[in-house]
Motif scaffolding. Sequence first.
Motif, PDB file in Angstrom:
ATOM      1  N   GLY A 149      -5.783  10.657   1.102  1.00  0.00           N
ATOM      2  CA  GLY A 149      -4.590  10.023   0.555  1.00  0.00           C
ATOM      3  C   GLY A 149      -3.399  10.964   0.517  1.00  0.00           C
ATOM      4  O   GLY A 149      -2.266  10.554   0.787  1.00  0.00           O
ATOM      5  N   GLU A 150      -3.638  12.239   0.191  1.00  0.00           N
ATOM      6  CA  GLU A 150      -2.549  13.215   0.174  1.00  0.00           C
ATOM      7  C   GLU A 150      -1.932  13.363   1.560  1.00  0.00           C
ATOM      8  O   GLU A 150      -0.713  13.496   1.687  1.00  0.00           O
ATOM      9  N   GLU A 151      -2.752  13.301   2.607  1.00  0.00           N
ATOM     10  CA  GLU A 151      -2.207  13.374   3.963  1.00  0.00           C
ATOM     11  C   GLU A 151      -1.421  12.120   4.320  1.00  0.00           C
ATOM     12  O   GLU A 151      -0.462  12.192   5.081  1.00  0.00           O
ATOM     13  N   LEU A 152      -1.790  10.977   3.766  1.00  0.00           N
ATOM     14  CA  LEU A 152      -0.983   9.775   3.973  1.00  0.00           C
ATOM     15  C   LEU A 152       0.369   9.910   3.294  1.00  0.00           C
ATOM     16  O   LEU A 152       1.375   9.401   3.803  1.00  0.00           O
ATOM     17  N   TYR A 187      -5.950   6.125 -11.019  1.00  0.00           N
ATOM     18  CA  TYR A 187      -6.159   6.280  -9.589  1.00  0.00           C
ATOM     19  C   TYR A 187      -5.570   7.606  -9.139  1.00  0.00           C
ATOM     20  O   TYR A 187      -4.466   7.970  -9.530  1.00  0.00           O
ATOM     21  N   VAL A 188      -6.340   8.320  -8.327  1.00  0.00           N
ATOM     22  CA  VAL A 188      -5.976   9.657  -7.885  1.00  0.00           C
ATOM     23  C   VAL A 188      -6.059   9.702  -6.367  1.00  0.00           C
ATOM     24  O   VAL A 188      -6.995   9.150  -5.773  1.00  0.00           O
ATOM     25  N   LEU A 189      -5.094  10.366  -5.761  1.00  0.00           N
ATOM     26  CA  LEU A 189      -5.129  10.550  -4.309  1.00  0.00           C
ATOM     27  C   LEU A 189      -6.286  11.475  -3.933  1.00  0.00           C
ATOM     28  O   LEU A 189      -6.488  12.513  -4.563  1.00  0.00           O
ATOM     29  N   TRP A 248       1.553   9.155  -6.229  1.00  0.00           N
ATOM     30  CA  TRP A 248       2.022  10.503  -5.895  1.00  0.00           C
ATOM     31  C   TRP A 248       2.997  11.024  -6.951  1.00  0.00           C
ATOM     32  O   TRP A 248       2.955  12.185  -7.332  1.00  0.00           O
ATOM     33  N   VAL A 249       3.868  10.153  -7.462  1.00  0.00           N
ATOM     34  CA  VAL A 249       4.860  10.599  -8.441  1.00  0.00           C
ATOM     35  C   VAL A 249       4.323  10.576  -9.869  1.00  0.00           C
ATOM     36  O   VAL A 249       5.038  10.923 -10.799  1.00  0.00           O
ATOM     37  N   GLY A 250       3.067  10.158 -10.061  1.00  0.00           N
ATOM     38  CA  GLY A 250       2.440  10.269 -11.366  1.00  0.00           C
ATOM     39  C   GLY A 250       2.162   8.970 -12.105  1.00  0.00           C
ATOM     40  O   GLY A 250       1.699   9.001 -13.246  1.00  0.00           O
ATOM     41  N   LEU A 251       2.421   7.839 -11.489  1.00  0.00           N
ATOM     42  CA  LEU A 251       2.073   6.551 -12.104  1.00  0.00           C
ATOM     43  C   LEU A 251       0.664   6.203 -11.644  1.00  0.00           C
ATOM     44  O   LEU A 251       0.478   5.610 -10.591  1.00  0.00           O
ATOM     45  N   SER A 275       0.805  -1.230   0.000  1.00  0.00           N
ATOM     46  CA  SER A 275       0.000   0.000   0.000  1.00  0.00           C
ATOM     47  C   SER A 275       0.837   1.279   0.000  1.00  0.00           C
ATOM     48  O   SER A 275       0.575   2.177  -0.806  1.00  0.00           O
ATOM     49  N   PRO A 276       1.843   1.423   0.867  1.00  0.00           N
ATOM     50  CA  PRO A 276       2.649   2.650   0.802  1.00  0.00           C
ATOM     51  C   PRO A 276       3.376   2.811  -0.532  1.00  0.00           C
ATOM     52  O   PRO A 276       3.536   3.929  -1.024  1.00  0.00           O
ATOM     53  N   LEU A 277       3.791   1.700  -1.128  1.00  0.00           N
ATOM     54  CA  LEU A 277       4.484   1.778  -2.416  1.00  0.00           C
ATOM     55  C   LEU A 277       3.526   2.170  -3.541  1.00  0.00           C
ATOM     56  O   LEU A 277       3.891   2.918  -4.451  1.00  0.00           O
ATOM     57  N   ILE A 278       2.300   1.695  -3.458  1.00  0.00           N
ATOM     58  CA  ILE A 278       1.272   2.099  -4.428  1.00  0.00           C
ATOM     59  C   ILE A 278       0.997   3.599  -4.281  1.00  0.00           C
ATOM     60  O   ILE A 278       0.952   4.331  -5.274  1.00  0.00           O
TER      61      ILE A 278
END
Length: 150
Positions: A85-88, A79-81, A33-36, A25-28
């Motif tokens: 999700g942005e706070e995570l 998929y979009v934060l 976050w980086v655009g993938l 989950s953190p890697l996803i």
Amino acid sequence: MQRTNFGEMACSIARTLDVIGEPWSPLILRDIWVGLTRFDQLQEDLGISRKVLTERLGYLVDRGVLTRRPYDRRPRYEYVLTPKGEELVDLLMVMVAWGDKWLAGEAGPPVLLRHHACGEISHVELHCSNCDKPMRANDVDRLPGLGAVA
């Protein structure tokens, strides 16, 4: 083997781990976050099985961390934060600072963060929301909150 439901515990750390406590989950979240943002991009970058990625993405959508947005008529989704999700990702940036300090080795950090406000390369540090002084584990007392179990 049945997984323990950390979400029911009266502990904010346990509840957070219920959402992102398994290793993918953190890697996803990092990749999004980086655009993938598309399934195939995520699967290729992570080398994760399609089944596990489908399960993880569904779980993160169900928990309100990600949202699915159609980008094709087939339908296909990216998929979009969400704000949640942005706070995570903020939490992940604290993990980056720790990993850079303790695990980067002689090669140094694999990624640098440039702060938009000042334009400088920096790292995340924790500060008190009231006085703005550094806030570390030894700088606080733990007191029961309103959600504490009696």
